[in-house]
Design a protein around this motif. Structure first.
Motif, mmCIF file in Angstrom:
data_model
loop_
_atom_site.group_PDB
_atom_site.id
_atom_site.type_symbol
_atom_site.label_atom_id
_atom_site.label_comp_id
_atom_site.label_asym_id
_atom_site.label_seq_id
_atom_site.Cartn_x
_atom_site.Cartn_y
_atom_site.Cartn_z
ATOM 1 N N GLY B 211 14.022 4.780 -12.068
ATOM 2 C CA GLY B 211 13.148 5.548 -12.956
ATOM 3 C C GLY B 211 11.699 5.624 -12.513
ATOM 4 N N GLN B 212 11.397 5.089 -11.329
ATOM 5 C CA GLN B 212 9.998 5.096 -10.878
ATOM 6 C C GLN B 212 9.831 5.887 -9.602
ATOM 7 O OE1 GLN B 212 8.277 1.125 -10.498
ATOM 8 N NE2 GLN B 212 6.590 2.053 -11.677
ATOM 9 N N CYS B 213 8.689 6.577 -9.501
ATOM 10 C CA CYS B 213 8.386 7.298 -8.260
ATOM 11 C C CYS B 213 7.584 6.388 -7.332
ATOM 12 C CB CYS B 213 7.598 8.566 -8.567
ATOM 13 S SG CYS B 213 7.185 9.473 -7.068
ATOM 14 N N HIS B 214 7.996 6.330 -6.076
ATOM 15 C CA HIS B 214 7.288 5.485 -5.108
ATOM 16 C C HIS B 214 6.628 6.289 -3.997
ATOM 17 C CE1 HIS B 214 8.724 1.743 -6.900
ATOM 18 N NE2 HIS B 214 9.872 2.371 -7.103
ATOM 19 N N GLY B 215 6.510 7.601 -4.210
ATOM 20 C CA GLY B 215 5.830 8.420 -3.211
ATOM 21 C C GLY B 215 6.758 8.871 -2.097
ATOM 22 N N ILE B 216 6.115 9.431 -1.048
ATOM 23 C CA ILE B 216 6.833 10.123 0.013
ATOM 24 C C ILE B 216 7.485 9.165 1.003
ATOM 25 C CG2 ILE B 216 6.445 11.644 2.008
ATOM 26 C CD1 ILE B 216 6.354 13.011 -0.708
ATOM 27 N N HIS B 217 8.752 9.381 1.268
ATOM 28 C CA HIS B 217 9.498 8.578 2.238
ATOM 29 C C HIS B 217 10.406 9.476 3.072
ATOM 30 C CE1 HIS B 217 8.095 5.520 -0.538
ATOM 31 N NE2 HIS B 217 8.385 4.601 0.377
ATOM 32 N N PRO B 218 10.788 9.001 4.273
ATOM 33 C CA PRO B 218 11.628 9.825 5.166
ATOM 34 C C PRO B 218 13.128 9.543 5.012
ATOM 35 C CG PRO B 218 10.672 7.968 6.374
ATOM 36 C CD PRO B 218 10.241 7.809 4.946
ATOM 37 N N PHE B 219 13.906 10.620 5.025
ATOM 38 C CA PHE B 219 15.362 10.529 4.906
ATOM 39 C C PHE B 219 16.012 11.393 5.983
ATOM 40 C CE2 PHE B 219 13.329 9.893 0.883
ATOM 41 C CZ PHE B 219 14.004 8.830 0.306
ATOM 42 N N ILE B 220 17.124 10.940 6.515
ATOM 43 C CA ILE B 220 17.883 11.786 7.440
ATOM 44 C C ILE B 220 18.971 12.504 6.663
ATOM 45 C CG2 ILE B 220 19.463 11.869 9.404
ATOM 46 C CD1 ILE B 220 18.020 9.861 10.795
ATOM 47 N N VAL B 221 18.983 13.812 6.780
ATOM 48 C CA VAL B 221 19.948 14.603 6.030
ATOM 49 C C VAL B 221 20.728 15.490 7.002
ATOM 50 C CG1 VAL B 221 20.249 16.218 4.113
ATOM 51 C CG2 VAL B 221 18.257 14.698 4.158
ATOM 52 N N GLN B 222 22.039 15.508 6.830
ATOM 53 C CA GLN B 222 22.839 16.446 7.623
ATOM 54 C C GLN B 222 22.780 17.814 6.948
ATOM 55 O OE1 GLN B 222 26.909 15.309 8.368
ATOM 56 N NE2 GLN B 222 27.337 17.207 9.525
ATOM 57 N N LEU B 223 22.517 18.841 7.745
ATOM 58 C CA LEU B 223 22.358 20.184 7.186
ATOM 59 C C LEU B 223 23.587 21.059 7.425
ATOM 60 C CD1 LEU B 223 18.775 20.970 8.518
ATOM 61 C CD2 LEU B 223 19.398 19.950 6.319
ATOM 62 N N ARG B 224 24.168 20.902 8.592
ATOM 63 C CA ARG B 224 25.244 21.809 9.002
ATOM 64 C C ARG B 224 26.425 21.009 9.534
ATOM 65 N NH1 ARG B 224 23.820 27.211 10.193
ATOM 66 N NH2 ARG B 224 21.659 27.702 9.653
ATOM 67 N N ASP B 225 27.568 21.592 9.429
ATOM 68 C CA ASP B 225 28.783 20.997 9.974
ATOM 69 C C ASP B 225 28.642 20.876 11.491
ATOM 70 O OD1 ASP B 225 31.906 20.560 9.320
ATOM 71 O OD2 ASP B 225 31.645 21.551 11.276
ATOM 72 N N GLU B 226 29.017 19.716 12.038
ATOM 73 C CA GLU B 226 28.792 19.512 13.471
ATOM 74 C C GLU B 226 29.686 20.410 14.321
ATOM 75 O OE1 GLU B 226 28.483 15.471 14.872
ATOM 76 O OE2 GLU B 226 27.444 14.840 13.058
ATOM 77 N N GLU B 227 30.820 20.785 13.790
ATOM 78 C CA GLU B 227 31.736 21.641 14.549
ATOM 79 C C GLU B 227 31.422 23.130 14.363
ATOM 80 O OE1 GLU B 227 34.143 21.457 16.878
ATOM 81 O OE2 GLU B 227 33.233 19.467 17.062
ATOM 82 N N THR B 228 31.380 23.550 13.107
ATOM 83 C CA THR B 228 31.260 24.995 12.822
ATOM 84 C C THR B 228 29.814 25.461 12.695
ATOM 85 O OG1 THR B 228 31.223 24.685 10.430
ATOM 86 C CG2 THR B 228 33.395 24.871 11.493
ATOM 87 N N HIS B 229 28.879 24.507 12.514
ATOM 88 C CA HIS B 229 27.469 24.829 12.315
ATOM 89 C C HIS B 229 27.226 25.515 10.952
ATOM 90 C CE1 HIS B 229 23.670 24.418 14.370
ATOM 91 N NE2 HIS B 229 23.327 25.665 14.176
ATOM 92 N N MET B 230 28.214 25.561 10.094
ATOM 93 C CA MET B 230 27.999 26.160 8.775
ATOM 94 C C MET B 230 27.152 25.220 7.910
ATOM 95 S SD MET B 230 29.273 29.177 8.277
ATOM 96 C CE MET B 230 29.582 29.328 6.510
ATOM 97 N N PRO B 231 26.231 25.773 7.109
ATOM 98 C CA PRO B 231 25.439 24.922 6.208
ATOM 99 C C PRO B 231 26.372 24.167 5.255
ATOM 100 C CG PRO B 231 24.501 27.131 6.306
ATOM 101 C CD PRO B 231 25.815 27.192 7.024
ATOM 102 N N LEU B 232 26.050 22.904 4.980
ATOM 103 C CA LEU B 232 26.876 22.097 4.082
ATOM 104 C C LEU B 232 26.615 22.507 2.625
ATOM 105 C CD1 LEU B 232 26.603 18.579 5.761
ATOM 106 C CD2 LEU B 232 28.340 20.363 6.056
ATOM 107 N N PRO B 233 27.515 22.151 1.740
ATOM 108 C CA PRO B 233 27.341 22.501 0.324
ATOM 109 C C PRO B 233 26.010 21.972 -0.223
ATOM 110 C CG PRO B 233 29.525 21.577 0.711
ATOM 111 C CD PRO B 233 28.763 21.427 1.992
ATOM 112 N N GLY B 234 25.354 22.798 -1.031
ATOM 113 C CA GLY B 234 24.088 22.381 -1.642
ATOM 114 C C GLY B 234 22.882 22.570 -0.749
#
Lengths: 670, 670
Positions: B211-234
């Protein structure tokens, strides 16, 4: 004005707090309510045609597709103009109404390959052809049986017209001229519409007859077959390639291999070549100055339009954009609340006003001088020429700076083509070079100023726009500094006179030390350009101040107040920009400067609440602004996203380059 | 150096009259003969691959084709770098050698969609991931199993990082973070390679846990399927649209609709979120300053390269181009013989030197401070930060001005993309906005300067780069003016100190009149940016002067003379540019100013014969200059024509638009 029901609340609030009546200012800028009415009606008629609407925004097209779109748009627009001419029976007036100002540019974003047909080809025939020639050509050109352009500049020769290499040699045996490009540098280079659009062209060439060169003369040359559009034998024609901007103008090159045209194709209103090859000289060589000066006055007006556009976009964006948190617990302020941002925007608004009033002033002078010319009086021609040179140079340079400052003031989003600011800059910066390169023009004015200075020293009376040279004359630092608007303008007169005087002194000193006049001039030329600019500042400041004083006499008190604040801002801004000059040549003190600085900051704060009202008053429709950042409704972020989604790259989730290059590369199989 | 057998004779003559050994200067600029050797070998290896050769010049392609070409080139270039890494066993060094400086930019003219993978994605993992995370990600990234980018800026948020809206909310039930874009303005906007290239991304987001905000932090996010390169859901991903320049970078937008990623995808070297959602704070928040400052130093070096490129093109063109006839019976002079032209070019050459030496100075300081940091000593961090801010702002602004001045100095031909000057400007002006908008950066420096001023008034000793504030301190106009280079630099110190002092006074005065500190600061902010710039001038002038004095100790007398002339030119140029400041804050007199003006004109004349030699010494290969106007052989007009003929429009004598639009229009049938 395109009013949306869904206006950004910050922008709405800005409009509510505007202290003056926006329509009153619009009317004043247009020259009266009926002019506003007429302009708006015209804009509605033309924009309703939808010619400006692009299926795919042109920035996504290839160079070739851009040209094809430009031809399509230009044909549709000129077709519309023809219709309006017939409906309204207005002749050339319809051209000016549609093409002049911001409307034509809004449709022909990238420039048009037909513009030179109307702006140079037809007018040159009208101005330089004999009555018989006009009878033959004008109708064909008006009916568009032929499409023309105007070719002067060559690959190796621009400003210095005497240096042109293309030759037109008269052959009395066949009664023809032979057009020839003796070298690569003799190729014509730049004319709009020349590459693939025009089938006729006015060519400026060195006239040779009976073995003698008589200098540059105009010839009409057919370039392409009227039916097939194929280039005729001996005609080497094509396009010069991609440019920083205006890639719809179809700029071309043109070379001749001994191309023969009938004697009658030389435009002979002024000079003539008789059948036997005898050359008959023009009675006056100054007659062609007129068009050149006309074009320069038009450029100054264009600069107002570009600045108004850029500053409208940047100001509205600055009211919508919020950033940082200087005070904890308060929301991020609109960026227009930062003084540094006001500093970037407000002077732009004032500059648009200043240039418009200067343009009107010189426009009146131009008309007076033209009338005097028709009556045989050439006295004010050099003065007008000198003024038009420096004014073109200074307004285009200032406009480029204004537009670029506005673009940078929009941060990253200003770098997007969807802001329309990069394209606007592309147009403005071109004007720094065409129709006389700015440094060359400043030196032409300087030549006049040096002469005026010498005449004044000789006790002669000077023409009105340089009369201040006698008034403030040689005495430096003489008048006590007066920290008012009038005082500052007088200070600028002292600066300009001081700089010109110093240049004259330096030239003379260098001549005494053994240099030729030309070398002494060259060694002093950096200073001369600065003196010329200083002279131009005097003119702009004076005409802006005086014309505003005159204009606001009939304005409401609320509008009068804000217009005078803008004049103050402009004059004080320039005083601070040129504080070194003022310190050198006047008796301004450090205390005066600090007062000016506070005056300036105070004016920014006073003008801040009216910023959006002031740009709204330019009354530039969304179709004309053509900017995701600048639309009337301030839906900046929604529009940026809408524009992004128009990119053809976004039509597919996966681009083919993934399969073709990226995946093989990632798998080590490329 | 690509030497042609067929060099323009004017250019040849320029080289013959050069007074110094060009190779000696090249070696000196490179840091020694073996560095020149190495650079040349590297350039030869890379350019021999031919990746830079374009079948159709990219300016004629559509936006989509430009992207596809950029992917192809980037893949081929990075493939080459991998090969070099293996062959030479050099690791990251190969990247720097190929991508740093002018070589990479020559191949990736329009920017590259893979650059951020190497410049931000991998370094951020290295800097901010735990050892375990690094073990997992670094190998995959190096092997290009995945392609990444770095997403921080949002559609509605740039400079003010605390204002970012993207959220990463920890869900202890699933041990996942939920990434979400709550608004349109929360969409990530700008990251290079994000649109259609990267399949992973480091996302900076507001961290919420328990429930608390701790400010800006870095996250690694997968964007696309590694095989098809299609954007992932959401994942909503696409490109942001066409820009002023760098249309190969594939800048993208990115929105999240409640996208879940494992807890381990938060980079946790500094702060951490434990399995139960407990937040463990980073020991220091200043650790990320390092990369930011590193990038700014790199930008300063880039600016040297761009200036060197532009001034090489414009200088060679000015030696080939001839214009006008100031003296009857003499041929048209080379335009470089005009003092106004020398004025435009020479300061560009000096600026490239000045920035290079300033960059080296701050690079050394950066390395020292980083070493101190590693030893736990943060004392010089604020000083370095302040210096890097104003230096980035001033060098990018100056570079933009230099490049644009060079472009305009080439007249109409500078407007052609074939000159490569418009594209160079597009790159340079982007740097005025990215990595910290210039006005914001100047104000950050100003905050440091105001603090330093107050410390100095309190009798405290100041760090080296601001020590002059104590030295020249409060007393205005105190030292007698010394019209030498050292005297001018001391004068600039007095100016900077005077301006900072005046700002402090104004802020205090405004506070006394009832304004809050924040409002008083804002009202003084235009002056504060100017004070900050003045401080930066002191630094650049000082480091250029002192480093040159040091460097020329081992140079030949001929080279020493010309390098010192360039320093003189640069310092005198800036004295004349800032004469108002000098008059306000020092005891310089009108006579001194006139002497400076003559000194300046004299220096231009002295440097004139060495202009081409000086730009030759930058040793930029034709492939790197990529300019019809600037090639080593000076075949300006031939190359312009060759480039024009590459336009796809010139492949057909008649474009289809004639039959489709123009002919029907002419016949009244459209």
């Amino acid at each position: 004005m395109s009013k949306s029901t869904n206006v950004n609340p910050d922008l709405q609030r800005e409009r509510e707090k505007c202290s003056f009546n926006i329509t009153e200012l619009t009317n004043l800028l247009d020259g009266g309510p009926q002019m506003t009415e007429e302009r708006r009606r015209r804009e509605a008629t033309v924009l309703n045609e939808g010619i400006h609407i692009e299926e795919v925004p042109s920035e996504y097209l290839s160079h070739k597709e851009k040209y094809e779109l430009a031809v399509k748009k230009a044909c549709l627009l000129f077709k519309l103009i023809r219709r309006l001419q017939e409906e309204e029976n207005t002749g050339m007036e319809s051209f000016r109404a549609v093409l002049g100002g911001t409307l034509g540019a809004a449709i022909l974003q990238d420039g048009s390959p037909l513009t030179l047909h109307y702006v140079m080809f037809i007018p040159t025939i009208m101005g330089q052809a004999t009555v018989e020639q006009q009878a033959y050509w004008i109708g064909r050109a008006f009916n568009l049986d032929i499409v023309g352009t105007y070719a002067q500049t060559e690959l190796g020769h621009g400003t210095f017209i005497r240096g042109l290499e293309t030759t037109a040699t008269y052959d009395p045996k066949t009664k023809e001229f032979v057009l020839h490009s003796p070298t690569l540098t003799a190729y014509k280079w730049w004319p709009g519409g020349l590459a693939h659009t025009a089938n006729y062209c006015i060519v400026m060439a060195q006239l040779y007859t009976n073995g003698q060169c008589h200098g540059i003369h105009p010839f009409i040359v057919q370039l392409r077959d009227e039916e097939t559009h194929m280039p005729l034998p001996g005609i080497k024609v094509g396009e010069i390639g991609a440019k920083l901007g205006m890639n719809g103008t179809n700029n071309g090159f043109l070379g001749f291999e001994h191309v023969r045209i009938p004697r009658e194709h030389m435009l002979m209103k002024n000079s003539q070549v008789l059948e036997d090859g005898t050359y008959v000289k023009s009675p006056s060589s100054k007659l062609t100055y007129g068009t050149m000066m006309f074009v320069r006055v038009v450029i100054v007006k264009d600069m107002c339009n570009y600045i108004a556009k850029a500053v409208t976009i940047a100001t509205r964006y600055s009211a919508v954009r919020r950033q940082s948190q200087p005070k904890p617990d308060e929301p991020e302020p609109q960026i227009i609340d930062y003084l540094t941002q006001q500093h970037k925007l407000m002077v732009g608004i004032a500059t648009a006003h200043a240039f418009q009033l200067s343009a009107e002033w010189i426009w009146n002078m131009y008309n007076n001088v033209t009338a005097e010319l028709d009556a045989g009086d050439m006295e004010r021609l050099p003065e007008l020429h000198a003024l038009s040179c420096c004014l073109k140079a200074v307004t285009t340079a200032d406009a480029a700076e204004c537009v670029e400052r506005c673009r940078l003031a929009c941060g990253g989003h200003g770098y997007m083509l969807a802001s329309n600011l990069p394209i606007t800059y592309g147009h403005v910066t071109a004007a720094c070079t065409y129709e006389g390169e700015n440094t060359v023009l400043l030196l032409q004015t300087a030549r006049y100023l040096v002469k005026a200075w010498q005449q004044s020293s000789g006790g002669n009376e000077l023409p009105p726009t340089v009369a201040y040279l006698s008034r403030v004359g040689a005495g430096r630092r003489s008048p006590p500094w007066d920290n008012t608007i009038e005082g500052i303008i007088r200070g600028f007169e002292v600066v300009a006179a001081g700089k010109i005087g110093l240049c004259v002194m330096n030239i003379e000193r260098r001549q005494k030390s053994g240099l030729s006049y030309e070398d002494a001039w060259n060694m002093t030329s950096v200073q001369l350009t600065q003196a010329s600019e200083a002279h131009c500042r005097v003119f702009i400041l004076t005409s802006y101040f005086e014309e505003t004083e005159r204009l606001v006499k009939n304005a409401s008190p609320e509008l009068r107040e804000v217009l005078l604040q803008l004049v103050d801002l402009y004059v004080v801004y320039w005083a601070l920009q040129r504080v070194g000059d003022l310190l050198r040549f006047t008796s301004i003190s450090e205390r005066d400067i600090e007062k000016l600085q506070h005056w300036y900051e105070d004016l920014l704060t006073k003008l801040r609440p009216n910023a959006v009202g002031l740009v709204d008053a330019f009354d530039l429709r969304d179709e004309i602004l053509h900017s995701a950042l600048g639309a009337y409704d301030g839906r900046v972020y929604e529009r940026l996203m809408e524009e992004a989604l128009k990119s053809p790259l976004n039509a597919e989730p996966v681009n083919q380059s993934f399969h073709k290059y990226l995946k093989p590369f990632m798998q080590g199989k490329l």
